[in-house]
Design a protein around this motif. Structure first.
Motif, PDB file in Angstrom:
ATOM      1  N   ASN A 165       7.262  -4.518   6.159  1.00  0.00           N
ATOM      2  CA  ASN A 165       8.184  -3.390   6.039  1.00  0.00           C
ATOM      3  C   ASN A 165       7.431  -2.106   5.720  1.00  0.00           C
ATOM      4  OD1 ASN A 165      11.014  -2.343   5.845  1.00  0.00           O
ATOM      5  ND2 ASN A 165      10.322  -1.811   3.791  1.00  0.00           N
ATOM      6  N   ALA A 166       7.717  -1.071   6.496  1.00  0.00           N
ATOM      7  CA  ALA A 166       7.177   0.261   6.238  1.00  0.00           C
ATOM      8  C   ALA A 166       8.355   1.171   5.943  1.00  0.00           C
ATOM      9  CB  ALA A 166       6.404   0.764   7.460  1.00  0.00           C
ATOM     10  N   GLN A 167       8.265   1.947   4.875  1.00  0.00           N
ATOM     11  CA  GLN A 167       9.388   2.801   4.518  1.00  0.00           C
ATOM     12  C   GLN A 167       8.926   4.158   4.014  1.00  0.00           C
ATOM     13  OE1 GLN A 167      11.604   0.984   1.281  1.00  0.00           O
ATOM     14  NE2 GLN A 167      10.322   1.970  -0.246  1.00  0.00           N
ATOM     15  N   CYS A 168       9.785   5.156   4.196  1.00  0.00           N
ATOM     16  CA  CYS A 168       9.542   6.487   3.662  1.00  0.00           C
ATOM     17  C   CYS A 168      10.877   7.201   3.524  1.00  0.00           C
ATOM     18  CB  CYS A 168       8.589   7.288   4.547  1.00  0.00           C
ATOM     19  SG  CYS A 168       9.262   7.755   6.160  1.00  0.00           S
ATOM     20  N   ASN A 169      10.869   8.334   2.877  1.00  0.00           N
ATOM     21  CA  ASN A 169      12.062   9.150   2.778  1.00  0.00           C
ATOM     22  C   ASN A 169      12.522   9.512   4.181  1.00  0.00           C
ATOM     23  OD1 ASN A 169      13.540  11.865   2.602  1.00  0.00           O
ATOM     24  ND2 ASN A 169      13.427  11.236   0.453  1.00  0.00           N
ATOM     25  N   ASP A 170      13.815   9.434   4.440  1.00  0.00           N
ATOM     26  CA  ASP A 170      14.317   9.679   5.791  1.00  0.00           C
ATOM     27  C   ASP A 170      13.967  11.066   6.301  1.00  0.00           C
ATOM     28  OD1 ASP A 170      15.987   8.779   8.104  1.00  0.00           O
ATOM     29  OD2 ASP A 170      17.226  10.492   7.484  1.00  0.00           O
ATOM     30  N   SER A 171      13.923  12.053   5.418  1.00  0.00           N
ATOM     31  CA  SER A 171      13.591  13.404   5.851  1.00  0.00           C
ATOM     32  C   SER A 171      12.163  13.494   6.349  1.00  0.00           C
ATOM     33  CB  SER A 171      13.815  14.398   4.707  1.00  0.00           C
ATOM     34  OG  SER A 171      12.970  14.102   3.607  1.00  0.00           O
ATOM     35  N   ASN A 172      11.269  12.669   5.784  1.00  0.00           N
ATOM     36  CA  ASN A 172       9.888  12.653   6.261  1.00  0.00           C
ATOM     37  C   ASN A 172       9.799  12.036   7.652  1.00  0.00           C
ATOM     38  OD1 ASN A 172       9.062  13.789   3.899  1.00  0.00           O
ATOM     39  ND2 ASN A 172       8.237  11.901   3.007  1.00  0.00           N
ATOM     40  N   TRP A 173      10.543  10.936   7.849  1.00  0.00           N
ATOM     41  CA  TRP A 173      10.521  10.280   9.155  1.00  0.00           C
ATOM     42  C   TRP A 173      11.094  11.199  10.231  1.00  0.00           C
ATOM     43  CZ3 TRP A 173       8.964   5.168  10.353  1.00  0.00           C
ATOM     44  CH2 TRP A 173       9.208   4.773  11.666  1.00  0.00           C
ATOM     45  N   SER A 174      12.229  11.792   9.937  1.00  0.00           N
ATOM     46  CA  SER A 174      12.900  12.619  10.928  1.00  0.00           C
ATOM     47  C   SER A 174      12.196  13.952  11.147  1.00  0.00           C
ATOM     48  CB  SER A 174      14.364  12.863  10.526  1.00  0.00           C
ATOM     49  OG  SER A 174      14.438  13.471   9.245  1.00  0.00           O
ATOM     50  N   GLY A 175      11.120  14.190  10.377  1.00  0.00           N
ATOM     51  CA  GLY A 175      10.372  15.433  10.564  1.00  0.00           C
ATOM     52  C   GLY A 175       9.541  15.449  11.825  1.00  0.00           C
TER      53      GLY A 175
ATOM     54  N   TYR B 285       0.836  -1.192   0.000  1.00  0.00           N
ATOM     55  CA  TYR B 285       0.000   0.000   0.000  1.00  0.00           C
ATOM     56  C   TYR B 285       0.873   1.244   0.000  1.00  0.00           C
ATOM     57  CZ  TYR B 285      -3.714  -3.233   1.251  1.00  0.00           C
ATOM     58  OH  TYR B 285      -4.597  -4.283   1.243  1.00  0.00           O
ATOM     59  N   GLY B 286       0.346   2.319  -0.587  1.00  0.00           N
ATOM     60  CA  GLY B 286       1.062   3.575  -0.601  1.00  0.00           C
ATOM     61  C   GLY B 286       0.113   4.725  -0.877  1.00  0.00           C
ATOM     62  N   PRO B 287       0.594   5.951  -0.719  1.00  0.00           N
ATOM     63  CA  PRO B 287      -0.272   7.120  -0.963  1.00  0.00           C
ATOM     64  C   PRO B 287      -0.634   7.246  -2.431  1.00  0.00           C
ATOM     65  CG  PRO B 287       1.996   7.798  -0.615  1.00  0.00           C
ATOM     66  CD  PRO B 287       1.944   6.339  -0.307  1.00  0.00           C
ATOM     67  N   PRO B 288      -1.793   7.843  -2.740  1.00  0.00           N
ATOM     68  CA  PRO B 288      -2.190   8.049  -4.137  1.00  0.00           C
ATOM     69  C   PRO B 288      -1.114   8.822  -4.889  1.00  0.00           C
ATOM     70  CG  PRO B 288      -4.007   8.562  -2.664  1.00  0.00           C
ATOM     71  CD  PRO B 288      -2.788   8.379  -1.800  1.00  0.00           C
ATOM     72  N   LYS B 289      -0.833   8.410  -6.117  1.00  0.00           N
ATOM     73  CA  LYS B 289       0.153   9.052  -6.982  1.00  0.00           C
ATOM     74  C   LYS B 289       1.561   9.030  -6.384  1.00  0.00           C
ATOM     75  CE  LYS B 289      -3.282  12.124  -9.061  1.00  0.00           C
ATOM     76  NZ  LYS B 289      -3.667  13.528  -9.382  1.00  0.00           N
ATOM     77  N   GLY B 290       1.796   8.083  -5.491  1.00  0.00           N
ATOM     78  CA  GLY B 290       3.124   7.971  -4.895  1.00  0.00           C
ATOM     79  C   GLY B 290       4.099   7.324  -5.870  1.00  0.00           C
ATOM     80  N   ASN B 291       5.393   7.437  -5.562  1.00  0.00           N
ATOM     81  CA  ASN B 291       6.423   6.861  -6.432  1.00  0.00           C
ATOM     82  C   ASN B 291       6.995   5.568  -5.867  1.00  0.00           C
ATOM     83  OD1 ASN B 291       7.922   7.752  -4.277  1.00  0.00           O
ATOM     84  ND2 ASN B 291       9.115   9.259  -5.443  1.00  0.00           N
ATOM     85  N   GLY B 292       6.404   5.047  -4.813  1.00  0.00           N
ATOM     86  CA  GLY B 292       6.879   3.810  -4.205  1.00  0.00           C
ATOM     87  C   GLY B 292       7.820   4.028  -3.046  1.00  0.00           C
ATOM     88  N   GLU B 293       8.283   5.265  -2.861  1.00  0.00           N
ATOM     89  CA  GLU B 293       9.213   5.536  -1.774  1.00  0.00           C
ATOM     90  C   GLU B 293       8.520   5.440  -0.421  1.00  0.00           C
ATOM     91  OE1 GLU B 293      13.020   8.351  -1.433  1.00  0.00           O
ATOM     92  OE2 GLU B 293      11.148   9.461  -1.614  1.00  0.00           O
ATOM     93  N   GLU B 294       7.263   5.866  -0.378  1.00  0.00           N
ATOM     94  CA  GLU B 294       6.454   5.698   0.829  1.00  0.00           C
ATOM     95  C   GLU B 294       5.573   4.471   0.630  1.00  0.00           C
ATOM     96  OE1 GLU B 294       4.863   9.517   2.763  1.00  0.00           O
ATOM     97  OE2 GLU B 294       5.036  10.043   0.645  1.00  0.00           O
ATOM     98  N   SER B 295       5.760   3.457   1.443  1.00  0.00           N
ATOM     99  CA  SER B 295       4.981   2.241   1.240  1.00  0.00           C
ATOM    100  C   SER B 295       4.984   1.364   2.478  1.00  0.00           C
ATOM    101  CB  SER B 295       5.541   1.439   0.048  1.00  0.00           C
ATOM    102  OG  SER B 295       6.840   0.967   0.341  1.00  0.00           O
ATOM    103  N   ILE B 296       3.989   0.481   2.509  1.00  0.00           N
ATOM    104  CA  ILE B 296       3.901  -0.570   3.511  1.00  0.00           C
ATOM    105  C   ILE B 296       3.638  -1.859   2.754  1.00  0.00           C
ATOM    106  CG2 ILE B 296       2.532  -1.509   5.418  1.00  0.00           C
ATOM    107  CD1 ILE B 296       1.908   1.365   6.255  1.00  0.00           C
ATOM    108  N   SER B 297       4.416  -2.895   3.033  1.00  0.00           N
ATOM    109  CA  SER B 297       4.249  -4.151   2.309  1.00  0.00           C
ATOM    110  C   SER B 297       4.551  -5.340   3.214  1.00  0.00           C
ATOM    111  CB  SER B 297       5.165  -4.191   1.079  1.00  0.00           C
ATOM    112  OG  SER B 297       6.526  -4.120   1.470  1.00  0.00           O
TER     113      SER B 297
END
Length: 202
Positions: free
Chosen positions: A162-172, A62-74
């Protein structure tokens, strides 16, 4: 809730299922005759041993609409050797580092993985799972991702969430990382009525 593969978790209500996974599954089913399914499933179970991520496609994503795959849960569900237990991998930090070194960022590769934290918990179903938080980066390609993973085993299957996102988003801050932490905390393995390992993994 995936009754066929035996797990459940929550994800952000605005996110969408990754349709590429379902298309690949449909293509595999078209290329296979029904007479081949049982022996292929059994041989995959014997051959895989402690295989996990890297040899099997996620069974859900799963991921956000129009996402590029960088933010995802699988979640990847793969056959595992009968009688396997997480404790055979050692303590959570040891198992996590082995996972990073063998699967995510092998030595000598262009990716770099850093383990940030690791631990264990018991799911609502009474199963032991390991969780670990780590970053993966590539200097040559200029990206860095933050990951939160959960691994567990049940019914001769190994599950890797696995849940992943851009590190800058997490550290925000907590507000940005909360959906991933909530999803990881909710991951639970459930019973299935399957007679053999799911077709999608063979």
């Amino acid at each position: 809730v995936d009754y066929q593969n035996g797990y459940e978790f929550v994800y952000p209500s605005s996110w969408l299922a990754d349709q590429r996974l379902y298309r690949r599954y449909a293509q595999r089913m078209e290329q296979r005759s029904s007479l081949d399914l049982p022996p292929v499933a059994r041989s995959a179970r014997r051959r895989a041993g402690t295989a996990g991520v890297g040899q099997y496609d996620p069974s859900s994503g799963y991921g956000p609409p129009k996402g590029n795959g960088e933010e995802s849960i699988s979640v990847v569900a793969a056959p595992i050797m009968a009688g396997f237990t997480l404790k055979s991998l050692g303590e959570p930090a040891t198992a996590a580092q082995s996972f990073l070194d063998s699967t995510i960022a092998p030595p000598g590769g262009e990716k770099r993985a850093v383990l940030l934290d690791a631990g264990s918990r018991t799911t609502s179903g009474g199963d032991l799972v390991y969780w670990f938080e780590f970053t993966v980066s590539s200097e040559s390609k200029g990206w860095k991702r933050h990951n939160l993973a959960v691994i567990g085993s049940r019914d001769d299957a190994l599950y890797t969430f696995n849940a992943q996102c851009n590190d800058s988003n997490w550290s925000g801050g907590l507000r940005l990382s909360e959906p991933y932490q909530t999803a990881a905390a909710s991951f639970n393995m459930i019973s299935t009525n399957r007679k053999d390992f799911p077709e999608s993994l063979t």
